[in-house]
Structures are given as C-alpha cells and as structure tokens.
Design an enzyme around this catalytic site. Structure first.
Site, PDB file in Angstrom:
ATOM      1  N   GLU A 137     -47.042 -95.902 127.019  1.00  0.00           N
ATOM      2  CA  GLU A 137     -47.243 -95.580 125.751  1.00  0.00           C
ATOM      3  C   GLU A 137     -46.406 -94.742 125.180  1.00  0.00           C
ATOM      4  O   GLU A 137     -45.848 -94.830 124.055  1.00  0.00           O
ATOM      5  CB  GLU A 137     -48.732 -95.647 125.440  1.00  0.00           C
ATOM      6  N   ASP A 138     -46.077 -93.763 126.053  1.00  0.00           N
ATOM      7  CA  ASP A 138     -45.493 -92.502 125.416  1.00  0.00           C
ATOM      8  C   ASP A 138     -43.935 -92.042 126.089  1.00  0.00           C
ATOM      9  O   ASP A 138     -43.415 -91.128 125.619  1.00  0.00           O
ATOM     10  CB  ASP A 138     -46.208 -91.195 125.588  1.00  0.00           C
TER      11      ASP A 138
END
Length: 220
Positions: free
Chosen positions: A112-113
C-alpha cells in the site's frame, strides 16, 4: 545463460547471495554451463544448482525488506515508519503466532505504501498465505476503509495482522502523539474496525489482543 550482477539499489540488498529479490532478479556465482558464470534465477532458468539451493525467506528477510522499503518514511508523529510494522510483528510474535504471521505483520504496509507489489513478494519467495494476508490488509483503489476491514476479516492470517495493526494504532501512547481531533477520529474508526475483526472471537482471543498490549482500548 549470463546476466548482470544484482543492482546496487535492489530493495533486498542480497548481493552475492542465492536468494530471491523483490525486483524479480536473483544472481549469484555458478559453475553450471547453462549459466555462464552468473545465474539469473527466473522461471525459464535451467540451472539445477541454483534452483536446488534457493532458500525460503525468513522473518529476518521480511524485516530487511520492510526496512528497505519504508526507508525515509515517517508516521503521523514524525517517527520512522518501520517502527510500526515491527511493533505489529512483535505483537504477533509475543502471542505465539507462526513465522508466517510475523512476516505478514512486517510486510503488511509495503504494497500500500511503497512501490513493492504482491507479485514482487511472490518473486521473493514469500509463502502464498503471507502474500494473501498482505493483500487482505492492503486498501485497493476506490475501496473504503471498512470494505478493506471486511476483506481482512475473511482471511485467517490477514485478520490476525489487522488486529495487531489495530492494537498498535490504538495504543494510547501512540495516539497521544496525534492532534486531539485526529486521534478522536481515528479512535472511532479503529473501534468500528475491531467490532468487525473480533466478531465471534473467544474470550481468550479478546484478552490476547487487548490485555497485554492495549487494555485502555474499547473492544468494540
């Protein structure tokens, strides 16, 4: 078959080792004639010596990958971001969960990051249940937070990881570093998520997550 040496900026930093790289390349010295001295371990590589010696990633490998992937990132309070996935993994380890759970805890935010993808994790050799858990706790484009929580709750390993993530995020000491309004908003969201993640849980599981780590948190 021949190929270049492992790039210096590879997130794995596994130069000279016969292990998988999250960038999909594995190089190492090899005497097999099919390799020409340097083996690039891909699906079509027919070098038996490297394929036989390839080892599965360990918790330490997951920690190293997470550290490199989150390098330079900070959390809302300005602290190194890697502290959070390490805290999530520590919760799971202290509860006696499997190495796969601990690896998923360390890796739970990398997709996600950071630029790392699920396929990168597969190429690095991480077990499919670890990859599935990371997928389950990764918010997809256009997906609401609660939709992601429901997906996480449906994945056995992902559910454990998200509970540990929730426990660390809800820690009063961590929340105290946030703006009061933001802390209150997040507290409500985490409580709502817990109600979904803990639905049908036995009392011992409730105590495992909220006794040692965050007794002040409402269980939802």
């Amino acid at each position: 078959m021949s190929g270049p040496t492992l790039a210096d900026d590879c997130l794995c930093g596994l130069d000279g080792e016969q292990r998988a790289c999250v960038e999909g390349r594995v190089y190492g010295p090899c005497d097999h004639p099919n390799c020409g001295g340097v083996c690039e371990m891909e699906a079509d590589c027919d070098c038996p010596c490297h394929h036989a010696s390839r080892t599965a990633p360990t918790v330490a490998d997951a920690d190293h990958l997470a550290f490199r992937a989150h390098h330079g990132q900070v959390d809302k309070a300005g602290r190194p971001y890697i502290d959070h996935p390490r805290a999530v993994a520590a919760i799971l380890a202290q509860q006696g969960h499997s190495d796969h759970a601990v690896m998923a805890g360390l890796l739970h935010d990398v997709v996600e990051d950071t630029p790392i993808t699920l396929d990168d994790l597969r190429a690095a050799g991480f077990p499919e249940d670890v990859v599935s858990a990371v997928d389950a706790v990764t918010r997809r484009d256009g997906e609401t937070y609660m939709d992601m929580i429901r997906r996480a709750a449906a994945d056995p390993l992902g559910r454990l990881v998200k509970l540990a993530d929730n426990a660390n995020n809800s820690d009063p000491q961590r929340m105290a570093l946030l703006d009061p309004a933001d802390a209150e908003r997040r507290g409500r969201r985490y409580a709502k998520a817990r109600a979904v993640l803990l639905a049908g849980s036995a009392a011992d599981e409730l105590d495992a997550f909220w006794g040692p780590f965050n007794p002040a948190a409402e269980r939802g």
